[in-house]
Design a protein around this motif. Structure first.
Motif, PDB file in Angstrom:
ATOM      1  N   PRO A 140       0.803  -1.221   0.000  1.00 58.80           N
ATOM      2  CA  PRO A 140       0.000   0.000   0.000  1.00 58.80           C
ATOM      3  C   PRO A 140       0.836   1.271   0.000  1.00 58.80           C
ATOM      4  CG  PRO A 140      -0.193  -1.170   2.092  1.00 58.80           C
ATOM      5  CD  PRO A 140       0.603  -2.044   1.196  1.00 58.80           C
ATOM      6  N   GLU A 141       0.264   2.284  -0.634  1.00 57.77           N
ATOM      7  CA  GLU A 141       0.966   3.562  -0.732  1.00 57.77           C
ATOM      8  C   GLU A 141       0.500   4.487   0.388  1.00 57.77           C
ATOM      9  OE1 GLU A 141       3.609   4.330  -2.816  1.00 57.77           O
ATOM     10  OE2 GLU A 141       3.482   5.573  -1.041  1.00 57.77           O
ATOM     11  N   PHE A 142       1.457   5.061   1.109  1.00 63.99           N
ATOM     12  CA  PHE A 142       1.101   5.962   2.211  1.00 63.99           C
ATOM     13  C   PHE A 142       1.380   7.421   1.872  1.00 63.99           C
ATOM     14  CE2 PHE A 142       1.910   1.873   4.369  1.00 63.99           C
ATOM     15  CZ  PHE A 142       0.704   1.727   5.044  1.00 63.99           C
ATOM     16  N   GLU A 194       1.082  16.126  15.060  1.00 61.79           N
ATOM     17  CA  GLU A 194       0.626  16.228  13.663  1.00 61.79           C
ATOM     18  C   GLU A 194      -0.838  15.841  13.497  1.00 61.79           C
ATOM     19  OE1 GLU A 194       3.248  14.927  10.576  1.00 61.79           O
ATOM     20  OE2 GLU A 194       4.920  15.101  11.968  1.00 61.79           O
ATOM     21  N   PHE A 195      -1.408  16.372  12.403  1.00 52.33           N
ATOM     22  CA  PHE A 195      -2.798  16.060  12.060  1.00 52.33           C
ATOM     23  C   PHE A 195      -3.783  16.504  13.131  1.00 52.33           C
ATOM     24  CE2 PHE A 195      -4.216  13.777   8.285  1.00 52.33           C
ATOM     25  CZ  PHE A 195      -3.060  13.926   7.545  1.00 52.33           C
ATOM     26  N   LEU A 196      -3.494  17.668  13.709  1.00 54.70           N
ATOM     27  CA  LEU A 196      -4.417  18.220  14.696  1.00 54.70           C
ATOM     28  C   LEU A 196      -4.859  19.623  14.296  1.00 54.70           C
ATOM     29  CD1 LEU A 196      -3.020  17.102  18.196  1.00 54.70           C
ATOM     30  CD2 LEU A 196      -5.062  16.283  17.015  1.00 54.70           C
ATOM     31  N   PHE A 226     -12.033  16.964   6.222  1.00 54.51           N
ATOM     32  CA  PHE A 226     -11.034  16.338   5.349  1.00 54.51           C
ATOM     33  C   PHE A 226     -11.613  16.062   3.966  1.00 54.51           C
ATOM     34  CE2 PHE A 226     -12.832  12.874   8.031  1.00 54.51           C
ATOM     35  CZ  PHE A 226     -13.421  12.083   7.055  1.00 54.51           C
ATOM     36  N   GLY A 227     -10.735  16.173   2.974  1.00 53.72           N
ATOM     37  CA  GLY A 227     -11.104  15.809   1.608  1.00 53.72           C
ATOM     38  C   GLY A 227     -10.085  14.815   1.092  1.00 53.72           C
ATOM     39  N   GLY A 228      -9.965  14.743  -0.223  1.00 51.34           N
ATOM     40  CA  GLY A 228      -9.017  13.789  -0.820  1.00 51.34           C
ATOM     41  C   GLY A 228      -9.719  12.495  -1.180  1.00 51.34           C
ATOM     42  N   SER A 229      -9.057  11.727  -2.029  1.00 44.03           N
ATOM     43  CA  SER A 229      -9.739  10.555  -2.573  1.00 44.03           C
ATOM     44  C   SER A 229      -9.788   9.384  -1.606  1.00 44.03           C
ATOM     45  CB  SER A 229      -9.040  10.113  -3.861  1.00 44.03           C
ATOM     46  OG  SER A 229      -7.769   9.595  -3.540  1.00 44.03           O
ATOM     47  N   CYS A 230      -9.021   9.429  -0.509  1.00 37.77           N
ATOM     48  CA  CYS A 230      -8.876   8.212   0.306  1.00 37.77           C
ATOM     49  C   CYS A 230      -9.720   8.138   1.569  1.00 37.77           C
ATOM     50  CB  CYS A 230      -7.407   8.042   0.697  1.00 37.77           C
ATOM     51  SG  CYS A 230      -6.419   7.402  -0.644  1.00 37.77           S
ATOM     52  N   PHE A 231      -9.710   9.208   2.366  1.00 40.50           N
ATOM     53  CA  PHE A 231     -10.248   9.073   3.724  1.00 40.50           C
ATOM     54  C   PHE A 231     -11.703   8.589   3.755  1.00 40.50           C
ATOM     55  CE2 PHE A 231      -7.132  12.172   6.026  1.00 40.50           C
ATOM     56  CZ  PHE A 231      -6.131  11.231   5.852  1.00 40.50           C
ATOM     57  N   THR A 287     -11.319  29.375   7.293  1.00 35.06           N
ATOM     58  CA  THR A 287     -11.555  27.995   7.763  1.00 35.06           C
ATOM     59  C   THR A 287     -10.245  27.253   8.015  1.00 35.06           C
ATOM     60  OG1 THR A 287     -11.566  26.916   5.582  1.00 35.06           O
ATOM     61  CG2 THR A 287     -13.640  27.911   6.314  1.00 35.06           C
ATOM     62  N   ARG A 288      -9.095  27.949   7.766  1.00 30.45           N
ATOM     63  CA  ARG A 288      -7.809  27.233   7.883  1.00 30.45           C
ATOM     64  C   ARG A 288      -6.816  27.895   8.833  1.00 30.45           C
ATOM     65  NH1 ARG A 288      -7.312  22.115   5.208  1.00 30.45           N
ATOM     66  NH2 ARG A 288      -8.610  22.176   3.383  1.00 30.45           N
ATOM     67  N   ASN A 289      -7.278  28.940   9.506  1.00 30.40           N
ATOM     68  CA  ASN A 289      -6.368  29.649  10.422  1.00 30.40           C
ATOM     69  C   ASN A 289      -5.101  30.154   9.749  1.00 30.40           C
ATOM     70  OD1 ASN A 289      -7.370  29.746  13.228  1.00 30.40           O
ATOM     71  ND2 ASN A 289      -7.684  27.566  12.819  1.00 30.40           N
TER      72      ASN A 289
HETATM   73  C1  UDX Z   1      -4.002  10.691   2.861  1.00 28.78           C
HETATM   74  C2  UDX Z   1      -2.991  10.032   3.810  1.00 28.78           C
HETATM   75  O1  UDX Z   1      -2.330  11.055   4.581  1.00 28.78           O
HETATM   76  C3  UDX Z   1      -1.968   9.216   3.023  1.00 28.78           C
HETATM   77  O2  UDX Z   1      -1.112   8.515   3.919  1.00 28.78           O
HETATM   78  C4  UDX Z   1      -2.717   8.213   2.153  1.00 28.78           C
HETATM   79  O3  UDX Z   1      -1.794   7.494   1.356  1.00 28.78           O
HETATM   80  C5  UDX Z   1      -3.717   8.922   1.251  1.00 28.78           C
HETATM   81  O4  UDX Z   1      -4.608   9.713   2.042  1.00 28.78           O
HETATM   82  P1  UDX Z   1      -3.981  12.852   1.292  1.00 28.78           P
HETATM   83  O5  UDX Z   1      -5.442  12.571   1.134  1.00 28.78           O
HETATM   84  O6  UDX Z   1      -3.170  13.096   0.081  1.00 28.78           O
HETATM   85  O7  UDX Z   1      -3.273  11.629   2.061  1.00 28.78           O
HETATM   86  O8  UDX Z   1      -3.808  14.141   2.221  1.00 28.78           O
HETATM   87  P2  UDX Z   1      -3.708  14.427   3.788  1.00 28.78           P
HETATM   88  O9  UDX Z   1      -2.522  15.273   4.018  1.00 28.78           O
HETATM   89  O10 UDX Z   1      -3.804  13.204   4.605  1.00 28.78           O
HETATM   90  O11 UDX Z   1      -4.976  15.354   4.039  1.00 28.78           O
HETATM   91  C6  UDX Z   1      -6.294  14.855   3.926  1.00 28.78           C
HETATM   92  C7  UDX Z   1      -7.299  15.912   4.307  1.00 28.78           C
HETATM   93  O12 UDX Z   1      -7.235  16.189   5.696  1.00 28.78           O
HETATM   94  C8  UDX Z   1      -7.091  17.259   3.612  1.00 28.78           C
HETATM   95  O13 UDX Z   1      -8.348  17.759   3.223  1.00 28.78           O
HETATM   96  C9  UDX Z   1      -6.451  18.128   4.669  1.00 28.78           C
HETATM   97  O14 UDX Z   1      -6.703  19.494   4.493  1.00 28.78           O
HETATM   98  C10 UDX Z   1      -7.130  17.597   5.916  1.00 28.78           C
HETATM   99  N1  UDX Z   1      -6.351  17.837   7.143  1.00 28.78           N
HETATM  100  C11 UDX Z   1      -5.135  17.235   7.312  1.00 28.78           C
HETATM  101  C12 UDX Z   1      -6.868  18.642   8.154  1.00 28.78           C
HETATM  102  O15 UDX Z   1      -7.985  19.182   8.023  1.00 28.78           O
HETATM  103  N2  UDX Z   1      -6.138  18.825   9.288  1.00 28.78           N
HETATM  104  C13 UDX Z   1      -4.924  18.242   9.495  1.00 28.78           C
HETATM  105  O16 UDX Z   1      -4.330  18.458  10.565  1.00 28.78           O
HETATM  106  C14 UDX Z   1      -4.405  17.422   8.471  1.00 28.78           C
END
Ligand code: UDX
Ligand code: ADP
Length: 463
Positions: A166-168, A266-268, A274-279, A438-440
């Motif tokens: 898997p790709e991270f 991190e990630f706080l 959240f967006g993106g194709s994975c979550f 929305t992003r400070n």
């Molecule tokens: C994610 C995973 O991080 C990665 O490991 C996996 O391979 C694919 O999915 P990605 O979707 O590219 O990667 O971006 P990521 O940086 O994880 O951000 C996802 C979303 O969360 C974005 O919309 C980002 O703005 C949001 N986010 C991230 C927050 O709102 N707050 C944070 O602290 C971090």
């Protein structure tokens, strides 16, 4: 058995396949890497002389393409030929959520994976290692195995070994994530295949960082890593609403909480969701699997992560309507940022899409500026009917987006939004002028000095 990989074929030249193969080609000059795709336009764009026209924007990617393209990295639509020549085939095609049929809205649509497996079965020769790169439901490797088994025969000495790798990578930092990964995960059940893939990574990754597991644990780990990351975001976003009501500040809370090394910093960052194709896709998939195995409580637990994400977007829309005197009709909002996060042109599941659609529904005019997302993409994501068409405009500068607008909403944390020229903007916007951050990222004191009314997500002092 020993296999030294000399020729790789990667099926799917997207956000995962493109950067991953560029990094492999750059670190393994003795391996020929062919990146293939059914989308002719995408391959044409990958072969563009002008590196600004590559199909995806990713910092550092164009340098790697310049170094490797035509040397040991090749982009092509000749899928069958590249499969035949390969000792190792990566599958990195899209795996969206099903939109109809059983499991619609939850399960992953595996039609692209299946069609790849059949093609590999038909055209490959001899020993072939097939590597799952796309994020997939647990036990997809079994499906691929079952399909490929039907093509194995003793006469042609064809044999397939399936690995999960898997790709991270995260978009926007993909090249660095690939060059210096936290870990590389290889799941499989045939030692020679695992070793062949490990040997590729050993060209640039320390041995200690390469984890080897069974194939199912590897598939599941990827889903769970994404679910945990998304859960952190929904957790902090839920608290952002509480901060607004209790005159506390989400950035301070994040900092204080994250300094506990058991939690980590991190990630706080609170944001619009959240967006993106994975979550979302991966959590829906997790929910689907849990329900399938009768773990209803576990499924319900993870569903909350998505519900809070949707709630956060709606909450922002409602807050903006309330602040703009209860109506958006015929007002103009400048939207800064449309990609789902900074440093990518990807808009998949971008929170800006849902929020802008709601604005349009409310009769608002929108002028959208994003440094990397193409106008066509924004229109494709937003246009729902002809009435909305005239209400939507995209611009190539921040100033043009803000001209005659009542409010700015910052949706993406692009670097250039940290230093807005408030003097200039205050002269070209309508009064009273608002900023919704929305992003400070906004310098709040400075903006206030120029007469902006401010709403800052999760910040009790700017409500
Ligand atoms: C994610 C995973 O991080 C990665 O490991 C996996 O391979 C694919 O999915 P990605 O979707 O590219 O990667 O971006 P990521 O940086 O994880 O951000 C996802 C979303 O969360 C974005 O919309 C980002 O703005 C949001 N986010 C991230 C927050 O709102 N707050 C944070 O602290 C971090
Ligand atoms: P990801 O973010 O997972 O990389 P993308 O949508 O960016 O997803 O890329 C997936 C790519 O896979 C697309 O360019 C698509 O055209 C390609 N693709 C899908 N199915 C096939 C197939 N059967 N053969 C070759 N390419 C495919």
């Amino acid at each position: 058995m020993n296999l030294t990989v000399k020729n790789i074929c990667c099926i799917g030249a997207g956000y995962v396949g493109g950067p991953t193969m560029a990094v492999i080609a750059s670190n393994c000059p003795s391996i020929q890497v062919n990146l293939v795709d059914i989308n002719k336009n995408r391959i044409k764009a990958w072969n563009e002389k002008n590196l600004n026209k590559l199909p995806i924007y990713e910092p550092g990617l164009s340098d790697l393409i310049l170094k490797t393209r035509g040397v040991n990295l090749h982009f092509s639509t000749e899928i069958e030929k590249c499969i035949t020549n390969a000792d190792m085939i990566f599958i990195s095609v899209n795996t969206p959520t099903k939109t109809k049929g059983i499991g619609a809205g939850k399960a992953v649509d595996l039609r692209w994976i299946e069609s790849c497996a059949r093609k590999i079965g038909e055209y490959s020769k001899g020993l072939t290692i097939v590597v799952e790169k796309s994020t997939l439901p647990v036990r997809t490797a079994q499906t691929i195995k079952d399909i490929l088994k039907a093509y194995e025969d003793n006469n042609s000495k064809r044999h397939f070994s399936i690995l999960s790798n898997p790709e991270f990578l995260a978009e926007g930092t993909a090249i660095n994530d690939l060059e210096c990964p936290d870990r590389v995960l290889i799941g499989g059940d045939e030692e020679y295949a695992i070793e062949a893939l490990e040997n590729i990574y050993l060209n640039w990754v320390e041995k200690e960082k390469i984890l080897k597991t069974d194939i199912w644990s590897s598939e599941l780990s990827k889903l769970i890593a994404n679910a945990f990351l998304a859960q952190r975001i929904s957790s902090i976003n839920s608290i952002s609403a509480l901060c607004e009501l209790t005159e506390s500040n989400i950035s301070d809370v994040s900092l204080a909480v994250g300094m506990d090394k058991r939690i980590g910093a991190e990630f706080l960052n609170a944001g619009p969701g959240f967006g993106g194709s994975c979550f979302k896709k991966d959590i829906l998939n997790l929910i689907y699997i849990c329900n399938h195995y009768g773990l209803t409580e576990v499924a319900d637990y993870w569903e909350q992560v998505i519900l809070i994400n949707d709630w956060q977007k709606k909450r922002i829309t409602k807050k903006i309507i309330e602040k703009l005197f209860g109506t958006l009709s015929n007002k103009r909002i400048a939207v800064l940022g449309f990609s789902f996060k900074a440093n990518t042109n990807d808009t998949r599941e971008s929170p800006a899409i849902d929020i802008c659609k709601d604005f349009l529904e409310e009769g608002c005019n929108l002028s959208i500026y994003d440094p990397k997302v193409e106008k066509e993409q924004i229109f494709k994501d937003l246009i729902i009917n002809s009435e909305n068409y005239s209400k939507l405009e995209t611009t190539d500068t921040i100033e043009k987006a803000c001209l005659n607008s009542d409010a700015i909403i910052v949706m993406t944390d692009w670097q250039e939004f940290y230093k807005l020229d408030f003097l200039k903007l205050s002269k070209i916007m309508r009064k009273p002028r608002f900023i919704f951050d929305t992003r400070n990222v906004i310098n709040l004191k400075e903006a206030k000095n120029f007469g902006f009314r401010i709403w800052n997500l999760g910040d009790g002092s700017f409500q």
